[in-house]
Design a protein around this motif. Structure first.
Motif, mmCIF file in Angstrom:
data_model
loop_
_atom_site.group_PDB
_atom_site.id
_atom_site.type_symbol
_atom_site.label_atom_id
_atom_site.label_comp_id
_atom_site.label_asym_id
_atom_site.label_seq_id
_atom_site.Cartn_x
_atom_site.Cartn_y
_atom_site.Cartn_z
ATOM 1 N N GLY A 168 -5.750 -9.182 -4.182
ATOM 2 C CA GLY A 168 -5.182 -9.584 -5.464
ATOM 3 C C GLY A 168 -6.252 -9.795 -6.506
ATOM 4 O O GLY A 168 -7.246 -9.086 -6.548
ATOM 5 N N THR A 169 -6.066 -10.794 -7.295
ATOM 6 C CA THR A 169 -6.957 -11.027 -8.432
ATOM 7 C C THR A 169 -7.876 -12.223 -8.215
ATOM 8 O O THR A 169 -8.203 -12.929 -9.161
ATOM 9 C CB THR A 169 -6.119 -11.231 -9.709
ATOM 10 O OG1 THR A 169 -5.204 -12.309 -9.483
ATOM 11 C CG2 THR A 169 -5.349 -9.981 -10.082
ATOM 12 N N ASN B 6 -3.625 -4.010 -5.129
ATOM 13 C CA ASN B 6 -3.807 -4.672 -3.833
ATOM 14 C C ASN B 6 -5.165 -5.366 -3.759
ATOM 15 O O ASN B 6 -5.442 -6.205 -4.583
ATOM 16 C CB ASN B 6 -3.577 -3.689 -2.691
ATOM 17 C CG ASN B 6 -2.220 -3.013 -2.778
ATOM 18 O OD1 ASN B 6 -1.255 -3.628 -3.202
ATOM 19 N ND2 ASN B 6 -2.157 -1.747 -2.429
ATOM 20 N N GLU B 7 -6.013 -4.996 -2.780
ATOM 21 C CA GLU B 7 -7.321 -5.645 -2.693
ATOM 22 C C GLU B 7 -8.264 -5.079 -3.750
ATOM 23 O O GLU B 7 -8.023 -4.010 -4.300
ATOM 24 C CB GLU B 7 -7.936 -5.518 -1.298
ATOM 25 C CG GLU B 7 -8.247 -4.105 -0.886
ATOM 26 C CD GLU B 7 -7.170 -3.485 -0.025
ATOM 27 O OE1 GLU B 7 -7.481 -2.505 0.658
ATOM 28 O OE2 GLU B 7 -6.025 -3.947 -0.032
ATOM 29 N N ALA B 8 -9.332 -5.827 -4.014
ATOM 30 C CA ALA B 8 -10.286 -5.403 -5.037
ATOM 31 C C ALA B 8 -10.945 -4.083 -4.644
ATOM 32 O O ALA B 8 -11.232 -3.832 -3.475
ATOM 33 C CB ALA B 8 -11.351 -6.483 -5.232
ATOM 34 N N LYS C 156 0.817 -1.212 0.000
ATOM 35 C CA LYS C 156 0.000 0.000 0.000
ATOM 36 C C LYS C 156 0.850 1.261 0.000
ATOM 37 O O LYS C 156 0.384 2.318 -0.394
ATOM 38 C CB LYS C 156 -0.966 -0.007 1.184
ATOM 39 C CG LYS C 156 -2.160 -0.892 0.932
ATOM 40 C CD LYS C 156 -3.220 -0.696 1.973
ATOM 41 C CE LYS C 156 -4.400 -1.580 1.647
ATOM 42 N NZ LYS C 156 -5.506 -1.359 2.554
ATOM 43 N N SER C 157 2.103 1.163 0.426
ATOM 44 C CA SER C 157 2.957 2.345 0.388
ATOM 45 C C SER C 157 3.296 2.718 -1.057
ATOM 46 O O SER C 157 3.614 3.862 -1.343
ATOM 47 C CB SER C 157 4.239 2.115 1.198
ATOM 48 O OG SER C 157 5.068 1.152 0.573
ATOM 49 N N HIS C 158 3.194 1.769 -1.987
ATOM 50 C CA HIS C 158 3.465 2.034 -3.405
ATOM 51 C C HIS C 158 2.199 2.369 -4.178
ATOM 52 O O HIS C 158 2.265 2.994 -5.237
ATOM 53 C CB HIS C 158 4.157 0.836 -4.056
ATOM 54 C CG HIS C 158 5.514 0.579 -3.479
ATOM 55 N ND1 HIS C 158 6.595 1.384 -3.727
ATOM 56 C CD2 HIS C 158 5.954 -0.382 -2.638
ATOM 57 C CE1 HIS C 158 7.655 0.925 -3.068
ATOM 58 N NE2 HIS C 158 7.283 -0.143 -2.402
ATOM 59 N N GLU D 207 -20.045 5.266 -1.876
ATOM 60 C CA GLU D 207 -18.700 5.192 -1.295
ATOM 61 C C GLU D 207 -17.861 4.273 -2.153
ATOM 62 O O GLU D 207 -18.335 3.219 -2.591
ATOM 63 C CB GLU D 207 -18.756 4.672 0.138
ATOM 64 C CG GLU D 207 -19.419 5.624 1.098
ATOM 65 C CD GLU D 207 -19.432 5.112 2.530
ATOM 66 O OE1 GLU D 207 -19.285 3.896 2.740
ATOM 67 O OE2 GLU D 207 -19.591 5.945 3.436
ATOM 68 N N LEU D 208 -16.615 4.673 -2.376
ATOM 69 C CA LEU D 208 -15.706 3.883 -3.203
ATOM 70 C C LEU D 208 -14.356 3.823 -2.520
ATOM 71 O O LEU D 208 -13.865 4.839 -2.021
ATOM 72 C CB LEU D 208 -15.576 4.541 -4.589
ATOM 73 C CG LEU D 208 -14.769 3.740 -5.598
ATOM 74 C CD1 LEU D 208 -15.569 3.577 -6.877
ATOM 75 C CD2 LEU D 208 -13.456 4.404 -5.879
ATOM 76 N N GLY D 209 -13.748 2.646 -2.458
ATOM 77 C CA GLY D 209 -12.421 2.470 -1.887
ATOM 78 C C GLY D 209 -11.529 1.727 -2.867
ATOM 79 O O GLY D 209 -11.917 0.683 -3.395
#
Length: 175
Positions: free
Chosen positions: A121-122, A75-77, A27-29, A46-48
């Motif tokens: 991930g995917t 990262n996460e979906a 997440k730092s990248h 809301e969107l993340g």
């Protein structure tokens, strides 16, 4: 027996710490961003998502192949939630939280809302798709270095979701 249990607890603890370390490092990248927008008749969206960078790479058609499902971020979906039943890209969507996936194409993209959320991930399961539709992708003159999604309130009290990255822009109305 007590020594074996202590070793197991230590190993599990180290693995949990390593998992959190890997997630923090990635997440730092590609930093996480959470957006919120309000529209008419108590509509709240809301969107993340995590925001990867181009870093001199060719994105669509190479790093992210055409005609292949993409998690629409890093990262996460990516997740999107609606506070009430509304239209998303002119398709009816019930209130709730969904993961947002896309299938990039040269001219048209497929937008996917999937009922499974929280995947890292995917890990995409097509059988849990709630909605799919195609939308025309626009080409931009200036490239966008970092994946950027915006939720913009519009004059009719609706919301437009825009996605920009590299030389591509998508516009999805939410009403």
């Amino acid at each position: 027996m007590k020594k074996a249990l202590n070793i197991i607890f230590i190993v599990v603890g180290v693995l949990v710490l390593a998992l959190f370390g890997v997630r923090y490092y990635t997440k730092s990248h590609s930093p996480f961003e959470k957006l919120t927008a309000k529209g008419s008749r108590d509509l709240k969206v809301e969107l993340g998502y995590c925001r990867p960078l181009m870093k001199g790479r060719k994105i669509f058609g190479e790093l992210i192949p055409y005609n292949t499902v993409w998690r629409t971020g890093a990262n996460e979906a990516t997740t999107i939630s609606f506070s009430r039943t509304c239209s998303f890209g002119k398709r009816k969507v019930k209130d709730g939280k969904y993961s947002l996936w896309t299938v990039p194409g040269e001219r048209y993209w497929t937008i996917i809302l999937n009922t499974e959320t929280g995947q890292w991930g995917t890990n995409y399961d097509e059988s849990k798709d709630y909605l799919r539709f195609k939308i025309e992708a626009e080409k931009t003159v200036e490239p966008t270095e970092q994946l950027t999604i915006k939720l913009n309130q519009v004059a009719d009290n609706g919301i437009d979701m825009t996605l920009n990255w590299e030389n591509t822009q998508l516009n999805i109305p939410i009403r």
